[in-house]
Motif scaffolding. Structure first.
Motif, PDB file in Angstrom:
ATOM      1  N   ASP A   1       0.840  -1.201   0.000  1.00  0.00           N
ATOM      2  CA  ASP A   1       0.000   0.000   0.000  1.00  0.00           C
ATOM      3  C   ASP A   1       0.875   1.251   0.000  1.00  0.00           C
ATOM      4  N   THR A   2       0.609   2.131  -0.963  1.00  0.00           N
ATOM      5  CA  THR A   2       1.358   3.389  -1.043  1.00  0.00           C
ATOM      6  C   THR A   2       0.378   4.543  -1.271  1.00  0.00           C
ATOM      7  N   PRO A   3       0.595   5.674  -0.600  1.00  0.00           N
ATOM      8  CA  PRO A   3      -0.292   6.820  -0.826  1.00  0.00           C
ATOM      9  C   PRO A   3      -0.127   7.359  -2.247  1.00  0.00           C
ATOM     10  N   HIS A   4      -1.233   7.755  -2.850  1.00  0.00           N
ATOM     11  CA  HIS A   4      -1.157   8.282  -4.213  1.00  0.00           C
ATOM     12  C   HIS A   4      -0.429   9.625  -4.208  1.00  0.00           C
ATOM     13  N   PRO A   5       0.408   9.896  -5.224  1.00  0.00           N
ATOM     14  CA  PRO A   5       1.211  11.124  -5.237  1.00  0.00           C
ATOM     15  C   PRO A   5       0.424  12.437  -5.239  1.00  0.00           C
ATOM     16  N   PHE A   6      -0.815  12.432  -5.760  1.00  0.00           N
ATOM     17  CA  PHE A   6      -1.544  13.715  -5.761  1.00  0.00           C
ATOM     18  C   PHE A   6      -3.016  13.603  -5.345  1.00  0.00           C
ATOM     19  N   VAL A   7      -3.550  12.388  -5.258  1.00  0.00           N
ATOM     20  CA  VAL A   7      -4.927  12.221  -4.784  1.00  0.00           C
ATOM     21  C   VAL A   7      -4.866  12.020  -3.271  1.00  0.00           C
ATOM     22  N   LYS A   8      -5.130  13.070  -2.531  1.00  0.00           N
ATOM     23  CA  LYS A   8      -5.001  13.026  -1.072  1.00  0.00           C
ATOM     24  C   LYS A   8      -5.971  12.024  -0.451  1.00  0.00           C
ATOM     25  N   GLY A   9      -5.444  11.263   0.517  1.00  0.00           N
ATOM     26  CA  GLY A   9      -6.277  10.304   1.229  1.00  0.00           C
ATOM     27  C   GLY A   9      -6.531   9.014   0.469  1.00  0.00           C
ATOM     28  N   TYR A  10      -5.945   8.901  -0.722  1.00  0.00           N
ATOM     29  CA  TYR A  10      -6.179   7.698  -1.534  1.00  0.00           C
ATOM     30  C   TYR A  10      -4.937   6.803  -1.485  1.00  0.00           C
ATOM     31  N   THR A  11      -5.147   5.533  -1.169  1.00  0.00           N
ATOM     32  CA  THR A  11      -4.044   4.577  -1.074  1.00  0.00           C
ATOM     33  C   THR A  11      -4.104   3.578  -2.223  1.00  0.00           C
ATOM     34  N   GLN A  12      -2.965   3.401  -2.878  1.00  0.00           N
ATOM     35  CA  GLN A  12      -2.877   2.429  -3.972  1.00  0.00           C
ATOM     36  C   GLN A  12      -2.422   1.081  -3.407  1.00  0.00           C
ATOM     37  N   HIS A  13      -3.154   0.032  -3.745  1.00  0.00           N
ATOM     38  CA  HIS A  13      -2.751  -1.308  -3.305  1.00  0.00           C
ATOM     39  C   HIS A  13      -2.202  -2.076  -4.496  1.00  0.00           C
ATOM     40  N   ASN A  14      -1.080  -2.754  -4.271  1.00  0.00           N
ATOM     41  CA  ASN A  14      -0.474  -3.555  -5.334  1.00  0.00           C
ATOM     42  C   ASN A  14      -0.003  -4.880  -4.748  1.00  0.00           C
ATOM     43  N   SER A  15      -0.479  -5.977  -5.315  1.00  0.00           N
ATOM     44  CA  SER A  15      -0.134  -7.306  -4.805  1.00  0.00           C
ATOM     45  C   SER A  15       1.191  -7.815  -5.375  1.00  0.00           C
ATOM     46  N   GLY A  16       1.753  -7.048  -6.309  1.00  0.00           N
ATOM     47  CA  GLY A  16       3.054  -7.396  -6.885  1.00  0.00           C
ATOM     48  C   GLY A  16       3.868  -6.131  -7.090  1.00  0.00           C
ATOM     49  N   VAL A  17       4.606  -6.081  -8.192  1.00  0.00           N
ATOM     50  CA  VAL A  17       5.273  -4.838  -8.593  1.00  0.00           C
ATOM     51  C   VAL A  17       4.919  -4.565 -10.049  1.00  0.00           C
ATOM     52  N   GLU A  18       4.818  -3.288 -10.392  1.00  0.00           N
ATOM     53  CA  GLU A  18       4.605  -2.911 -11.785  1.00  0.00           C
ATOM     54  C   GLU A  18       5.920  -2.372 -12.322  1.00  0.00           C
ATOM     55  N   ILE A  19       6.378  -2.984 -13.421  1.00  0.00           N
ATOM     56  CA  ILE A  19       7.656  -2.605 -14.021  1.00  0.00           C
ATOM     57  C   ILE A  19       7.392  -1.966 -15.378  1.00  0.00           C
ATOM     58  N   THR A  20       7.729  -0.682 -15.488  1.00  0.00           N
ATOM     59  CA  THR A  20       7.580   0.019 -16.762  1.00  0.00           C
ATOM     60  C   THR A  20       8.819  -0.256 -17.611  1.00  0.00           C
ATOM     61  N   THR A  21       8.586  -0.639 -18.856  1.00  0.00           N
ATOM     62  CA  THR A  21       9.696  -1.040 -19.716  1.00  0.00           C
ATOM     63  C   THR A  21       9.486  -0.520 -21.142  1.00  0.00           C
ATOM     64  N   ASN A  22      10.287  -0.989 -22.084  1.00  0.00           N
ATOM     65  CA  ASN A  22      10.182  -0.569 -23.485  1.00  0.00           C
ATOM     66  C   ASN A  22       9.027  -1.288 -24.186  1.00  0.00           C
ATOM     67  N   PRO A  23       8.406  -0.665 -25.180  1.00  0.00           N
ATOM     68  CA  PRO A  23       7.357  -1.344 -25.956  1.00  0.00           C
ATOM     69  C   PRO A  23       7.922  -2.616 -26.605  1.00  0.00           C
ATOM     70  N   GLY A  24       7.180  -3.709 -26.500  1.00  0.00           N
ATOM     71  CA  GLY A  24       7.617  -4.963 -27.110  1.00  0.00           C
ATOM     72  C   GLY A  24       8.746  -5.666 -26.396  1.00  0.00           C
ATOM     73  N   GLU A  25       9.056  -5.224 -25.178  1.00  0.00           N
ATOM     74  CA  GLU A  25      10.163  -5.838 -24.414  1.00  0.00           C
ATOM     75  C   GLU A  25       9.857  -7.313 -24.125  1.00  0.00           C
ATOM     76  N   ALA A  26      10.888  -8.151 -24.270  1.00  0.00           N
ATOM     77  CA  ALA A  26      10.733  -9.584 -23.989  1.00  0.00           C
ATOM     78  C   ALA A  26      10.558  -9.808 -22.485  1.00  0.00           C
ATOM     79  N   VAL A  27       9.597 -10.677 -22.145  1.00  0.00           N
ATOM     80  CA  VAL A  27       9.363 -11.041 -20.744  1.00  0.00           C
ATOM     81  C   VAL A  27      10.031 -12.387 -20.500  1.00  0.00           C
ATOM     82  N   ARG A  28      10.784 -12.495 -19.381  1.00  0.00           N
ATOM     83  CA  ARG A  28      11.570 -13.694 -19.111  1.00  0.00           C
ATOM     84  C   ARG A  28      11.110 -14.376 -17.825  1.00  0.00           C
ATOM     85  N   ALA A  29      11.185 -15.701 -17.817  1.00  0.00           N
ATOM     86  CA  ALA A  29      10.910 -16.448 -16.582  1.00  0.00           C
ATOM     87  C   ALA A  29      12.037 -16.151 -15.596  1.00  0.00           C
ATOM     88  N   VAL A  30      11.691 -15.838 -14.357  1.00  0.00           N
ATOM     89  CA  VAL A  30      12.719 -15.487 -13.373  1.00  0.00           C
ATOM     90  C   VAL A  30      13.392 -16.723 -12.786  1.00  0.00           C
TER      91      VAL A  30
END
Length: 416
Positions: free
Chosen positions: A304-333
């Motif tokens: 849970d992380t507070p939203h950068p500009f929406v006061k009082g709003y908490t973002q929940h994430n059950s994993g991580v979001e990774i921003t990458t290049n368009p068409g980037e290959a996804v690999r098994a970890v």
């Protein structure tokens, strides 16, 4: 007693220095990972067309940059504190070596004076001849040999201590220079951070008039995220049920295992012998798993992380979001078996599930997939490509790690 205490202190100092050196190496690796993420983030920002990006995307990028900068400063500060401790411990070591050298040189000096007084060859012969018997003469000869050997040992010990002292002084000087560099870098990073924060505040001010629209966009995104998580939860429970059903019918496993699998909880896999080995191997690689993409940065962390500009709003994430290049290959970890592949009905994006004993890795928002259910995959093997949002122009992979149905923080498991 005093000598014993000094020896114990010296040993403790050495142990502390070794422990801190290992910690410094970990911090260096962490710093390298953060710098790689910052480099990837800046590279993506420079490639993208600002006119095509939504305000929400720009704020998200700005927030990610600030978070990475804060992590970098925190890591640098920890390195500085460790160096300060190491400098202090090395100074203690130098002081102790200097004291020991004074004592050794004094003893050596006294030995040389005695040797000088008995330097006459005739006096040494008379010392032997004046013996009462042959045994005493033999003992005196041995004593003279040992005395000569003792002088040599004293000289060698002084040379060793002096070499150790010189090495420690050189290490200390290097640490002091490194500390100056780290402090300067930290100040530079803090200035850059303040600049980024001001730019973010300016960006937030410019979008105040569209606040309602942006709030709606945030709520919509969070709703979509919850729906995806529900889909993932259901798929994991299905995979657990299928695995336990297969184990219950097994003819190679023990009766205890098959019986446990037939009455198992829907939230826990009953591991076979092979499954336990895979699970233990996966667990042993915590903190060593490769990133699911070659380039990118974590744009939304786990939890849970507070939203950068929406006061009082908490973002929940059950994993991580990774921003990458368009068409980037996804690999098994990590090596494992593809348990399921899903497609979201609204966005038509794919979700890949890979099982590793009683652990699962989940890869969501994939445009294409080049593996199939039941297929064995190896670590770093490409399993498809990440999808790009046609509106925001962002290519974001959501990556999750679970043990049975419990979500784990991927940041504690993966490393660049």
């Amino acid at each position: 007693m005093k000598k014993l205490l000094l020896t114990i202190l010296f040993m403790l100092t050495g142990a502390l220095l070794m422990a801190q050196t290992a910690e410094q190496k970990k911090l260096e690796q962490r710093k390298a990972q953060i710098l790689k993420e910052i480099k990837d983030l800046n590279s993506l920002i420079n490639k993208e067309d600002k006119k095509e990006k939504s305000a929400l995307s720009q704020i998200s990028e700005s927030e990610a940059k600030i978070k990475l900068s804060e992590k970098l400063i925190s890591t640098t500060n920890r390195q500085t504190r460790l160096l300060t401790d190491e400098i202090y411990l090395n100074q203690l070591k130098i002081n102790k070596l200097k004291r020991e050298l004074v004592v050794l040189k004094e003893d050596y000096s006294k030995t040389l004076v005695k040797a000088y007084k008995s330097r006459n060859e005739q006096s040494r012969i008379m010392f032997i001849l004046s013996s009462k018997n042959f045994l005493e003469a033999y003992r005196r000869i041995q004593y003279m040999k040992q005395y000569a050997s003792f002088r040599k040992i004293q000289g060698d010990e002084i040379r060793t201590k002096m070499a150790e002292l010189e090495k420690t002084i050189a290490t200390l000087e290097g640490q002091k220079k490194e500390k100056v560099k780290l402090v300067a870098q930290s100040e530079k990073d803090k200035d850059a951070l303040e600049k980024d924060k001001k730019e973010q505040q300016s960006l937030v001010k410019t979008i105040q008039k569209d606040r309602k629209k942006l709030n709606a966009e945030v709520v919509k995104k969070q709703k979509e995220s919850r729906e995806v998580q529900q889909k993932i939860d259901a798929a994991i429970r299905e995979a657990i049920a299928a695995a336990n059903k297969k184990t219950a019918k097994s003819t190679t496993e023990s009766k205890t295992t098959t019986a446990a699998a037939s009455t198992a909880s829907p939230n826990k896999i009953v591991l076979t012998k092979e499954g336990k080995l895979i699970s233990d191997n996966f667990k042993a690689n915590k903190g060593k798993l490769s990133y699911p993409v070659a380039h990118g940065y974590i744009s939304l962390p786990y939890g849970d992380t507070p939203h950068p500009f929406v006061k009082g709003y908490t973002q929940h994430n059950s994993g991580v979001e990774i921003t990458t290049n368009p068409g980037e290959a996804v690999r098994a970890v990590f090596g494992g078996e593809v348990s399921q592949i899903q497609m979201t009905p609204d966005t038509k994006k794919k979700i890949v599930y890979i099982r590793h004993g009683d652990y699962f890795t989940v890869y969501y928002n994939m445009e294409s997939v080049n593996v199939s259910p039941g297929q064995e995959v190896s670590a770093m093997q490409s399993i498809g490509t990440v999808a790009t949002n046609p509106v925001t122009k962002e290519s974001v992979l959501k990556f999750c790690i679970l043990q049975n149905t419990s979500y784990l923080n991927p940041s504690s498991w993966i490393v660049k």
